[in-house]
Enzyme design. Sequence first.
Site, PDB file in Angstrom:
ATOM      1  N   LYS A   1      -3.665 -13.407  -7.069  1.00 42.67           N
ATOM      2  CA  LYS A   1      -3.238 -12.820  -5.862  1.00 42.67           C
ATOM      3  C   LYS A   1      -3.709 -13.893  -4.663  1.00 42.67           C
ATOM      4  O   LYS A   1      -4.641 -14.598  -4.783  1.00 42.67           O
ATOM      5  CB  LYS A   1      -3.612 -11.587  -5.323  1.00 42.67           C
ATOM      6  CG  LYS A   1      -2.747 -10.878  -4.572  1.00 42.67           C
ATOM      7  CD  LYS A   1      -1.693 -10.009  -5.189  1.00 42.67           C
ATOM      8  CE  LYS A   1      -0.846  -9.307  -4.165  1.00 42.67           C
ATOM      9  NZ  LYS A   1       0.320  -8.699  -5.029  1.00 42.67           N
TER      10      LYS A   1
ATOM     11  N   GLY B   1       8.032   8.117   1.221  1.00 47.67           N
ATOM     12  CA  GLY B   1       8.806   6.611   1.103  1.00 47.67           C
ATOM     13  C   GLY B   1       9.823   6.411   0.857  1.00 47.67           C
ATOM     14  O   GLY B   1       9.806   6.060  -0.358  1.00 47.67           O
ATOM     15  N   VAL B   2      10.926   6.102   1.260  1.00 44.06           N
ATOM     16  CA  VAL B   2      12.275   5.965   0.731  1.00 44.06           C
ATOM     17  C   VAL B   2      12.597   4.371   1.299  1.00 44.06           C
ATOM     18  O   VAL B   2      13.682   4.094   1.931  1.00 44.06           O
ATOM     19  CB  VAL B   2      13.241   6.985   0.836  1.00 44.06           C
ATOM     20  CG1 VAL B   2      13.076   8.061   0.139  1.00 44.06           C
ATOM     21  CG2 VAL B   2      13.389   7.553   2.482  1.00 44.06           C
ATOM     22  N   GLY B   3      11.681   3.616   0.962  1.00 43.80           N
ATOM     23  CA  GLY B   3      12.070   2.104   1.487  1.00 43.80           C
ATOM     24  C   GLY B   3      12.589   1.664   0.151  1.00 43.80           C
ATOM     25  O   GLY B   3      13.509   2.104  -0.566  1.00 43.80           O
TER      26      GLY B   3
ATOM     27  N   VAL C   1      11.767   0.528  -2.979  1.00 40.66           N
ATOM     28  CA  VAL C   1      11.614   1.055  -4.399  1.00 40.66           C
ATOM     29  C   VAL C   1      12.131   2.819  -4.189  1.00 40.66           C
ATOM     30  O   VAL C   1      12.645   3.247  -5.169  1.00 40.66           O
ATOM     31  CB  VAL C   1      10.102   1.112  -4.658  1.00 40.66           C
ATOM     32  CG1 VAL C   1      10.152   1.694  -6.142  1.00 40.66           C
ATOM     33  CG2 VAL C   1       9.728  -0.472  -4.857  1.00 40.66           C
TER      34      VAL C   1
HETATM   35  P1  NAD Z   1       8.990  -0.757   1.419  1.00 44.57           P
HETATM   36  O1  NAD Z   1       8.152  -1.159   2.930  1.00 44.57           O
HETATM   37  O2  NAD Z   1      10.404  -1.176   1.307  1.00 44.57           O
HETATM   38  O3  NAD Z   1       8.967   0.823   1.623  1.00 44.57           O
HETATM   39  C1  NAD Z   1       7.922   1.749   1.917  1.00 44.57           C
HETATM   40  C2  NAD Z   1       8.497   2.794   2.791  1.00 44.57           C
HETATM   41  O4  NAD Z   1       7.576   3.782   2.970  1.00 44.57           O
HETATM   42  C3  NAD Z   1       9.110   2.520   4.246  1.00 44.57           C
HETATM   43  O5  NAD Z   1      10.390   3.356   4.180  1.00 44.57           O
HETATM   44  C4  NAD Z   1       8.103   3.218   5.193  1.00 44.57           C
HETATM   45  O6  NAD Z   1       8.746   3.374   6.298  1.00 44.57           O
HETATM   46  C5  NAD Z   1       7.691   4.400   4.393  1.00 44.57           C
HETATM   47  N1  NAD Z   1       6.322   4.652   4.879  1.00 44.57           N
HETATM   48  C6  NAD Z   1       5.324   3.887   5.467  1.00 44.57           C
HETATM   49  N2  NAD Z   1       4.217   4.930   5.908  1.00 44.57           N
HETATM   50  C7  NAD Z   1       4.636   5.996   5.400  1.00 44.57           C
HETATM   51  C8  NAD Z   1       4.223   7.332   5.415  1.00 44.57           C
HETATM   52  N3  NAD Z   1       2.769   7.654   6.249  1.00 44.57           N
HETATM   53  N4  NAD Z   1       4.802   8.577   5.165  1.00 44.57           N
HETATM   54  C9  NAD Z   1       6.208   8.225   4.357  1.00 44.57           C
HETATM   55  N5  NAD Z   1       6.662   7.041   4.441  1.00 44.57           N
HETATM   56  C10 NAD Z   1       5.984   5.995   4.990  1.00 44.57           C
HETATM   57  O7  NAD Z   1       8.175  -0.918   0.254  1.00 44.57           O
HETATM   58  P2  NAD Z   1       8.468  -0.937  -1.362  1.00 44.57           P
HETATM   59  O8  NAD Z   1       9.081  -2.359  -1.549  1.00 44.57           O
HETATM   60  O9  NAD Z   1       9.502   0.095  -1.511  1.00 44.57           O
HETATM   61  O10 NAD Z   1       7.291  -0.549  -2.160  1.00 44.57           O
HETATM   62  C11 NAD Z   1       6.731   0.781  -1.741  1.00 44.57           C
HETATM   63  C12 NAD Z   1       5.319   0.880  -2.638  1.00 44.57           C
HETATM   64  O11 NAD Z   1       5.411   0.406  -3.880  1.00 44.57           O
HETATM   65  C13 NAD Z   1       4.327  -0.108  -2.042  1.00 44.57           C
HETATM   66  O12 NAD Z   1       3.210   0.505  -1.836  1.00 44.57           O
HETATM   67  C14 NAD Z   1       4.408  -1.366  -2.696  1.00 44.57           C
HETATM   68  O13 NAD Z   1       3.202  -1.880  -2.682  1.00 44.57           O
HETATM   69  C15 NAD Z   1       4.646  -0.709  -4.026  1.00 44.57           C
HETATM   70  N6  NAD Z   1       5.252  -1.680  -5.139  1.00 44.57           N
HETATM   71  C16 NAD Z   1       6.548  -2.285  -4.815  1.00 44.57           C
HETATM   72  C17 NAD Z   1       7.108  -3.251  -5.804  1.00 44.57           C
HETATM   73  C18 NAD Z   1       8.274  -3.782  -5.433  1.00 44.57           C
HETATM   74  O14 NAD Z   1       8.848  -4.381  -6.333  1.00 44.57           O
HETATM   75  N7  NAD Z   1       8.759  -3.605  -4.196  1.00 44.57           N
HETATM   76  C19 NAD Z   1       6.631  -3.265  -7.027  1.00 44.57           C
HETATM   77  C20 NAD Z   1       4.914  -2.786  -7.162  1.00 44.57           C
HETATM   78  C21 NAD Z   1       4.491  -2.126  -6.344  1.00 44.57           C
END
Ligand code: NAD
Length: 366
Positions: free
Chosen positions: A92, A192-194, A196
């Site tokens: 990393k 968290g509905v980002g 993923v």
């Molecule tokens: P993202 O930033 O698109 O989504 C995260 C969401 O969580 C956002 O909508 C944010 O507003 C919300 N959030 C933040 N704080 C919060 C809280 N206190 N309560 C509720 N919601 C909250 O990120 P992502 O790419 O969707 O990743 C989500 C998680 O999965 C992260 O922890 C990331 O490290 C992990 N992850 C992602 C991937 C990937 O392919 N994107 C792969 C492995 C792990």
Amino acid sequence: MSDTIQTTTTTELDMFAKLEKYDHEQVMICNDNRTGLKAIIAIHNTILGPGLGGTRMWSYKTEEDAVHDVLRLSRGMSYKAAISGLNLGGAKAVIIGDPKTKKSEALIRKFGRFVENLGGKYITAEDVGTTTVDMEYVSMETKHVVGLPESRGGGGDPSPVTAYGVYMGMKASAKKLWGNDSLGGKTVAVQGVGKVGMNLVKLLHNDGAKIYVSDINDDALQLCYKEFGTIVVDGNDIFDLDVDVFAPCALGAVLNTVNINRLKCAIVAGAANNQLEHEQQHGPMLADKGILYAPDFLINAGGLINVYSEYTGYHRDNAIRDTEKIYQTTLAIYKKSQDEGIHTQQAAVEMAEKRIHDILMLRATV
Ligand code: NAD
């Protein structure tokens, strides 16, 4: 010379004790005065293959925080690759600084040159604070980069594949607990509905699950409601819901003593990295409460599987097929956990370490 590989901070940071603790192979400290680049590349283990892991750009409060983060994350990548059956090691990188104000083409390309200097031992990708556009800049200085946009022959956004892996882990958990892997009619709370979380909600919605969601971003909640009719829950209330599955898809360390005491779910299966605040305390705590925990580094490996597929000649169908294996691996972990009376995270770590050890041993002869 503005490129320097510094060793002067080791005494203050007690660097070697830290490397010894988790058995890291190499740490490269990169400095460039012209661009302001200050980066650390940590290579945890390359027994299975080159160390692959994203580059995080973040304004760390202290250098020690940056070192701690890069060592912890690189070790996690070794386990994620090993348990997913990939011929990859764990590594990393972190770039210290606010990506909004400190990032420039020159800084990112300079970082790419440091990656190139490692001769393929480290392969980088995007992470928090970096984007596919940044990886295009990196690719101008090194070929040891994945996570490029689809227009450049890359796999694009890995999040749908990550979500699919989480869904596989969730279905395997349902199979273990209820003898049937259908999530239709089940209640699932997604924190968290980002990128993923939203893709996961889509899969669950197609199955006919009843979905509760929380997020700090109102637009994301609105979109989710409009598309999938999800039920919005206020902030932290998500921990108190009487649901079948809790899916943390926002932050790490959400499974701490306070929150675990509040949980009423039967399964925890989500995408967030490092969900257990303290593995050895909170893994057993979940098990004692009768909650089945799907190890995060296994079920969120779809993104890594996707970029690995890019490294070996990208085809999304291959990435999806390989991600499907998360289902069987999750069941194998649950069996080991039950047979040996250990919590599921420990079972997963032991399986990952065993694969690394077995491959090391086979190379010890002929
Ligand atoms: P993202 O930033 O698109 O989504 C995260 C969401 O969580 C956002 O909508 C944010 O507003 C919300 N959030 C933040 N704080 C919060 C809280 N206190 N309560 C509720 N919601 C909250 O990120 P992502 O790419 O969707 O990743 C989500 C998680 O999965 C992260 O922890 C990331 O490290 C992990 N992850 C992602 C991937 C990937 O392919 N994107 C792969 C492995 C792990």
